[in-house]
Design an enzyme around this catalytic site. Structure first.
Site, PDB file in Angstrom:
ATOM      1  N   CYS A  34     115.745 -44.885  13.977  1.00 50.89           N
ATOM      2  CA  CYS A  34     114.852 -43.747  13.707  1.00 50.89           C
ATOM      3  C   CYS A  34     114.725 -43.477  12.218  1.00 50.89           C
ATOM      4  O   CYS A  34     115.528 -43.931  11.402  1.00 50.89           O
ATOM      5  CB  CYS A  34     115.392 -42.479  14.376  1.00 50.89           C
ATOM      6  N   CYS A  38     113.273 -37.730  12.431  1.00 50.85           N
ATOM      7  CA  CYS A  38     113.038 -37.824  13.874  1.00 50.85           C
ATOM      8  C   CYS A  38     113.326 -36.482  14.559  1.00 50.85           C
ATOM      9  O   CYS A  38     114.363 -35.855  14.308  1.00 50.85           O
ATOM     10  CB  CYS A  38     113.921 -38.905  14.479  1.00 50.85           C
ATOM     11  N   ARG A  41     117.207 -35.080  19.293  1.00 49.11           N
ATOM     12  CA  ARG A  41     118.502 -34.458  19.036  1.00 49.11           C
ATOM     13  C   ARG A  41     119.352 -35.369  18.156  1.00 49.11           C
ATOM     14  O   ARG A  41     119.412 -36.591  18.376  1.00 49.11           O
ATOM     15  CB  ARG A  41     119.227 -34.196  20.361  1.00 49.11           C
ATOM     16  N   ARG A  63     115.834 -51.237  18.229  1.00 50.48           N
ATOM     17  CA  ARG A  63     114.393 -51.160  18.487  1.00 50.48           C
ATOM     18  C   ARG A  63     113.830 -49.887  17.846  1.00 50.48           C
ATOM     19  O   ARG A  63     114.528 -48.871  17.756  1.00 50.48           O
ATOM     20  CB  ARG A  63     114.103 -51.111  19.996  1.00 50.48           C
ATOM     21  N   CYS A  68     109.554 -40.888  16.519  1.00 50.38           N
ATOM     22  CA  CYS A  68     109.343 -40.732  15.066  1.00 50.38           C
ATOM     23  C   CYS A  68     108.575 -41.903  14.457  1.00 50.38           C
ATOM     24  O   CYS A  68     108.066 -41.803  13.350  1.00 50.38           O
ATOM     25  CB  CYS A  68     110.669 -40.544  14.346  1.00 50.38           C
ATOM     26  N   ASP A 435      97.159 -42.484 -26.722  1.00 47.83           N
ATOM     27  CA  ASP A 435      96.060 -41.682 -26.183  1.00 47.83           C
ATOM     28  C   ASP A 435      95.928 -40.359 -26.934  1.00 47.83           C
ATOM     29  O   ASP A 435      96.910 -39.622 -27.107  1.00 47.83           O
ATOM     30  CB  ASP A 435      96.324 -41.423 -24.698  1.00 47.83           C
TER      31      ASP A 435
END
Length: 477
Positions: A34, A38, A41, A63, A68, A435
């Site tokens: 995550c 996320c 919990r 995975r 999220c 500049d």
């Protein structure tokens, strides 16, 4: 800040958006990784493993979270060689570039890339490439109604069979299972690009509005639009901020479907979406000269460019003349060498200039458009330099080296080189000290010498490009 497990877990507990994209959390009990933001919990500390990249989390067997959505996390551009190599590899992965073709682009052998990524991030180049392509595919599956076969190609895969097999292996899902049922499909393709809030969108639009190339770009309300050419594909895009979330919405014409990876990368660079406002603000906001602007425009970004050559031409045209005058010349060039095209937007009807088209013009042609001969000759040298690959710099190159290479071109001085470095090449510490506006702003109304401005700017390292943006903004009523 050094990221320890304790630091990461504290950020995770607080759902601290400043760390979004800086690390990812693998949850051992679920096998899912995550973002720090996320909404699920917060797991127990003993269940968490922390990784610097999504590819490292996936290499460890995790995975991506479906809530999220790690594919939406903003990037994290560092200054080390390892971070620069990782970023370049991630960008090229979704553009469909093969690993074997990357050696020239990276300026490193495949063995060197393998060693750098392995020692710093614990991943292989193949793992980085596969992860980036899968995450883009996952995003397109959830946000568009395009066929799976088209999504596979747009994500950089060359084989639908390989895509399906890898998706199933990594995510334990069929690609079609990621579809959001009942999601509306727009006429174009719509992407969501996350950033770390805040984002001073109005200030960004002020920068682009004063430099719009007629026929190529326009701003309508809060929305930026432009024509796009990527290889042989042409089309358009429009970009605007989400009203409630820290994301930009990007709609792209269907003709650019197979180039969505490149579009995504260019938009992120153009609008500086991988910036760290917290880190930048902590340095610049502490300086009394910059504090008022940083407070007034929280999340101030350095407006960039869609294309390096476009920006370089603009920088040359802007030498010693006003922004308005340079914009007029840009419009004349686009009208002369930008081919006509059709879009749904009446004000967008022309391609941007290219190095090939510029090279076809003579110095006399450019002079007839209102350029002085010295500037016309510089543009010709610049076009040849771009065609030879001169504007493609290897990752890990510092901005001083890039500037030194640019100033070797006839007609390119330190101001022009630093301007290109900060806005097109995205070096956060580039600073065009010569500049006039910066020298006046630093002198608080008095035009100070360039050397004095350069010395004063050392207080703002490593964020001098953002200091320049703040100083220019301070000159605007």
């Amino acid at each position: 800040m050094t990221l320890t497990d304790d630091t990461c877990y504290t950020a995770l507990q607080a759902r601290d958006a400043r760390f979004d994209g800086v690390f990812f959390t693998g949850v051992k009990s679920t096998g899912i990784y995550c973002r720090p933001v996320c909404p699920a919990r917060t797991p127990a500390a003993k269940s968490c493993a922390f990784y610097p990249t999504a590819s490292a989390a996936e290499a460890a067997g995790f995975r991506p979270c479906l809530r999220c959505r790690p594919e939406l996390a903003p990037g994290c551009r560092g200054t080390s060689l390892a971070e620069a190599v990782l970023t370049r590899l991630q960008e090229r992965a979704v553009e469909g570039t093969r690993l074997g073709d990357l050696e020239a682009d990276l300026g490193l052998s495949s063995r060197q890339v393998q060693r750098i990524l392995g020692s710093e991030f614990g991943v292989t180049p193949v793992q980085v490439i596969q992860t980036q392509r899968l995450l883009l595919a996952k995003q397109l599956l959830q946000e568009t109604g395009q066929p799976v076969s088209e999504i596979a190609l747009a994500s950089g895969f060359r084989s639908l069979r390989n895509f399906n097999a890898l998706f199933q292996e990594r995510y334990q899902l069929a690609p079609s299972a990621c579809r959001r049922k009942g999601s509306p499909v727009s006429e174009g393709l719509r992407l969501r690009l996350a950033y770390r809030a805040p984002l001073a969108w109005t200030a960004l639009m002020d920068y682009f509005r004063s430099r719009l190339v007629p026929g190529v770009e326009e701003i309508c309300g809060v929305e930026y639009r432009r024509t796009v050419t990527l290889g042989k594909a042409t089309g358009w895009l429009r970009v605007w901020p989400h009203e409630k979330e820290a994301v930009l919405l990007v709609e792209v014409s269907p003709s650019l479907m197979r180039h969505l990876g490149a579009v995504q990368n260019r938009v992120r660079r153009m609008f500086d979406l991988d910036a760290r406002p917290d880190a930048i603000g902590s340095v610049l906001g502490a300086d009394p000269l910059l504090a008022a602007v940083i407070t007034q425009f929280p999340g101030l970004r350095v407006g960039g460019a869609w294309d390096t050559f476009e920006l370089a031409v603009r920088a040359v045209l802007g030498q010693q003349i006003t922004v308005a005058a340079a914009t007029t010349l840009s419009g004349r060039l686009a009208a002369r060498i930008g081919n006509e095209m059709e879009t749904p937007f009446p004000q967008l009807h022309r391609h941007a200039i290219t190095a090939e088209a510029m090279q076809a013009l003579t110095v006399e042609d450019l002079c007839h458009m209102g350029l002085v001969r010295a500037r016309a000759e510089t543009l010709k040298h610049l076009a040849q330099f771009a065609l030879e690959g001169g504007l493609e710099f290897p990752p890990g190159l510092d901005h001083e080296s890039a500037v030194a290479k640019l100033v070797e071109l006839p007609g390119i001085g330190p101001w022009t080189a630093h301007y290109i470095a900060m806005r097109a090449l995205r070096f956060p510490d580039a600073f065009p000290a010569a500049d006039l506006g910066l020298r006046k702003a630093i002198g608080e109304g008095i035009l100070i010498p360039t050397k004095q401005a350069e010395l004063r700017s050392l207080d703002w390292r490593p964020w001098r490009a953002y200091a320049a943006a703040a100083l220019w903004k301070s000159l605007t009523p």
